[in-house]
Motif scaffolding. Structure first.
Motif, PDB file in Angstrom:
ATOM      1  N   TYR A  99     -21.197  65.567  42.865  1.00 35.22           N
ATOM      2  CA  TYR A  99     -21.013  64.629  41.931  1.00 35.22           C
ATOM      3  C   TYR A  99     -20.428  64.870  40.767  1.00 35.22           C
ATOM      4  N   LEU A 100     -21.008  65.889  40.064  1.00 34.90           N
ATOM      5  CA  LEU A 100     -20.212  66.514  38.844  1.00 34.90           C
ATOM      6  C   LEU A 100     -18.629  66.824  39.070  1.00 34.90           C
ATOM      7  N   MET A 101     -18.488  67.622  40.053  1.00 37.82           N
ATOM      8  CA  MET A 101     -17.312  67.952  40.475  1.00 37.82           C
ATOM      9  C   MET A 101     -16.352  66.763  40.431  1.00 37.82           C
ATOM     10  N   SER A 102     -16.703  65.650  41.210  1.00 39.78           N
ATOM     11  CA  SER A 102     -16.089  64.484  41.501  1.00 39.78           C
ATOM     12  C   SER A 102     -15.465  64.005  40.018  1.00 39.78           C
ATOM     13  N   GLY A 103     -16.227  63.960  39.048  1.00 38.92           N
ATOM     14  CA  GLY A 103     -15.870  63.495  37.591  1.00 38.92           C
ATOM     15  C   GLY A 103     -14.683  64.430  36.887  1.00 38.92           C
ATOM     16  N   GLY A 104     -14.820  65.270  37.694  1.00 44.63           N
ATOM     17  CA  GLY A 104     -13.774  66.382  36.941  1.00 44.63           C
ATOM     18  C   GLY A 104     -14.560  67.336  36.085  1.00 44.63           C
ATOM     19  N   ILE A 105     -15.707  67.549  36.113  1.00 44.65           N
ATOM     20  CA  ILE A 105     -16.651  68.300  35.356  1.00 44.65           C
ATOM     21  C   ILE A 105     -16.708  69.676  35.796  1.00 44.65           C
ATOM     22  N   CYS A 106     -16.600  70.648  34.999  1.00 44.22           N
ATOM     23  CA  CYS A 106     -16.614  72.177  35.391  1.00 44.22           C
ATOM     24  C   CYS A 106     -17.813  73.027  34.416  1.00 44.22           C
ATOM     25  N   PRO A 107     -18.087  74.034  34.924  1.00 42.51           N
ATOM     26  CA  PRO A 107     -19.134  74.944  34.114  1.00 42.51           C
ATOM     27  C   PRO A 107     -18.374  75.279  32.857  1.00 42.51           C
ATOM     28  N   VAL A 108     -19.084  75.419  31.825  1.00 44.53           N
ATOM     29  CA  VAL A 108     -18.650  75.981  30.370  1.00 44.53           C
ATOM     30  C   VAL A 108     -18.674  77.411  30.286  1.00 44.53           C
ATOM     31  N   ASN A 109     -17.852  78.027  31.236  1.00 45.56           N
ATOM     32  CA  ASN A 109     -17.738  79.462  31.188  1.00 45.56           C
ATOM     33  C   ASN A 109     -16.268  80.099  31.326  1.00 45.56           C
ATOM     34  N   ARG A 110     -16.019  81.231  30.525  1.00 46.42           N
ATOM     35  CA  ARG A 110     -14.871  81.785  30.296  1.00 46.42           C
ATOM     36  C   ARG A 110     -13.978  81.443  31.759  1.00 46.42           C
ATOM     37  N   ASN A 111     -14.591  81.827  32.923  1.00 49.94           N
ATOM     38  CA  ASN A 111     -13.603  81.651  34.080  1.00 49.94           C
ATOM     39  C   ASN A 111     -13.162  80.239  34.404  1.00 49.94           C
ATOM     40  N   SER A 112     -13.969  79.255  34.423  1.00 55.96           N
ATOM     41  CA  SER A 112     -13.873  78.037  34.437  1.00 55.96           C
ATOM     42  C   SER A 112     -12.685  77.553  33.468  1.00 55.96           C
ATOM     43  N   ILE A 113     -12.705  77.819  32.387  1.00 55.46           N
ATOM     44  CA  ILE A 113     -11.993  77.314  31.302  1.00 55.46           C
ATOM     45  C   ILE A 113     -10.500  77.959  31.680  1.00 55.46           C
ATOM     46  N   TYR A 114     -10.517  79.199  31.817  1.00 60.23           N
ATOM     47  CA  TYR A 114      -9.149  79.958  32.255  1.00 60.23           C
ATOM     48  C   TYR A 114      -8.503  79.344  33.372  1.00 60.23           C
ATOM     49  N   TYR A 115      -9.478  78.842  34.385  1.00 60.07           N
ATOM     50  CA  TYR A 115      -8.857  78.308  35.475  1.00 60.07           C
ATOM     51  C   TYR A 115      -8.292  76.911  35.378  1.00 60.07           C
ATOM     52  N   VAL A 116      -8.852  76.052  34.573  1.00 54.69           N
ATOM     53  CA  VAL A 116      -8.305  74.781  34.332  1.00 54.69           C
ATOM     54  C   VAL A 116      -7.075  74.935  33.430  1.00 54.69           C
ATOM     55  N   LEU A 117      -7.214  75.608  32.522  1.00 56.55           N
ATOM     56  CA  LEU A 117      -5.866  75.759  31.575  1.00 56.55           C
ATOM     57  C   LEU A 117      -4.678  76.605  32.201  1.00 56.55           C
ATOM     58  N   THR A 118      -4.860  77.159  33.319  1.00 52.57           N
ATOM     59  CA  THR A 118      -3.742  77.988  33.680  1.00 52.57           C
ATOM     60  C   THR A 118      -3.350  77.888  35.234  1.00 52.57           C
ATOM     61  N   HIS A 119      -4.220  76.748  36.024  1.00 51.47           N
ATOM     62  CA  HIS A 119      -3.831  76.724  37.421  1.00 51.47           C
ATOM     63  C   HIS A 119      -3.386  75.377  37.776  1.00 51.47           C
ATOM     64  N   TYR A 120      -3.298  74.447  36.715  1.00 49.14           N
ATOM     65  CA  TYR A 120      -2.763  73.012  36.762  1.00 49.14           C
ATOM     66  C   TYR A 120      -1.700  72.760  35.961  1.00 49.14           C
ATOM     67  N   GLY A 121      -0.876  73.886  35.587  1.00 42.64           N
ATOM     68  CA  GLY A 121       0.278  73.413  34.720  1.00 42.64           C
ATOM     69  C   GLY A 121      -0.281  72.908  33.496  1.00 42.64           C
ATOM     70  N   THR A 122       0.518  71.845  32.932  1.00 42.71           N
ATOM     71  CA  THR A 122       0.393  71.488  31.564  1.00 42.71           C
ATOM     72  C   THR A 122      -0.323  70.198  31.614  1.00 42.71           C
ATOM     73  N   GLY A 123      -1.066  69.666  30.581  1.00 44.33           N
ATOM     74  CA  GLY A 123      -1.647  68.273  30.433  1.00 44.33           C
ATOM     75  C   GLY A 123      -3.088  68.193  30.767  1.00 44.33           C
ATOM     76  N   ASN A 124      -3.686  69.435  30.407  1.00 47.28           N
ATOM     77  CA  ASN A 124      -5.338  69.674  30.907  1.00 47.28           C
ATOM     78  C   ASN A 124      -5.966  69.744  29.740  1.00 47.28           C
ATOM     79  N   ALA A 125      -7.098  69.169  29.556  1.00 50.33           N
ATOM     80  CA  ALA A 125      -7.964  69.388  28.432  1.00 50.33           C
ATOM     81  C   ALA A 125      -9.304  69.665  28.762  1.00 50.33           C
ATOM     82  N   VAL A 126      -9.912  70.713  28.417  1.00 48.65           N
ATOM     83  CA  VAL A 126     -11.305  71.061  28.649  1.00 48.65           C
ATOM     84  C   VAL A 126     -11.978  70.660  27.286  1.00 48.65           C
TER      85      VAL A 126
END
Length: 162
Positions: A99-126
């Motif tokens: 359910y959380l993942m369907s809302g685009g919610i991720c864990p607040v840890n270094r790996n998750s933040i790094y993944y969101v900011l580097t694996h989807y190109g630009t236009g991402n906000a954590v």
């Protein structure tokens, strides 16, 4: 011999669903509290780390603004895809995790933040709700206390990712 292909779905990669994020129930949720998202500045479609304050007990404002489309985030900030970051423990329960993942919610840890900011190109906000549980205990109207003494990793991540 045939090789199995498997796709790894982790909280870092998410399974964002625009259908779930656009459910009508979120507009009722928004109006009940009431929750508003006020745009004060245009943002370029770049990668961002936002700090959300005040924390509150259940972070309903953060969830409504960044985990749903009830306040029209994607219309107000076109080209930016929000990912609200929350406690990793919430991803241990199977149904809640999906359910959380369907809302685009991720864990607040270094790996998750790094993944969101580097694996989807630009236009991402954590979006990180700063302060944590210690701050949520200070829920006095008119009093805002920010607890950042041991919570500066997100600043380091922002500096490293530009």
């Amino acid at each position: 011999m045939h090789e199995k292909l498997s796709v790894r779905f982790s909280p870092e990669s998410g399974r964002r669903s625009s259908w779930v994020r656009s459910w009508t129930v979120w507009t009722y949720f928004r109006d009940y509290f009431p929750i508003r998202l006020i745009k004060t500045h245009n943002l370029l479609p770049s990668n961002y780390i936002f700090g959300y304050h005040p924390h509150g007990i259940l972070c309903f404002g953060a969830f409504c603004n960044f985990g749903t489309e009830a306040t029209g985030f994607s219309k107000k900030f076109p080209g930016i895809k929000p990912s609200l970051a929350t406690l990793a423990e919430k991803f241990r329960m199977p149904v809640l995790r999906d359910y959380l993942m369907s809302g685009g919610i991720c864990p607040v840890n270094r790996n998750s933040i790094y993944y969101v900011l580097t694996h989807y190109g630009t236009g991402n906000a954590v979006i990180i709700v700063v302060g944590g549980a210690a701050e949520s205990l200070h829920c006095t109207q008119g009093l805002n206390i920010v607890h950042l003494k041991n919570r500066r990793g997100f600043v380091r991540q922002a500096l490293q990712k530009g």
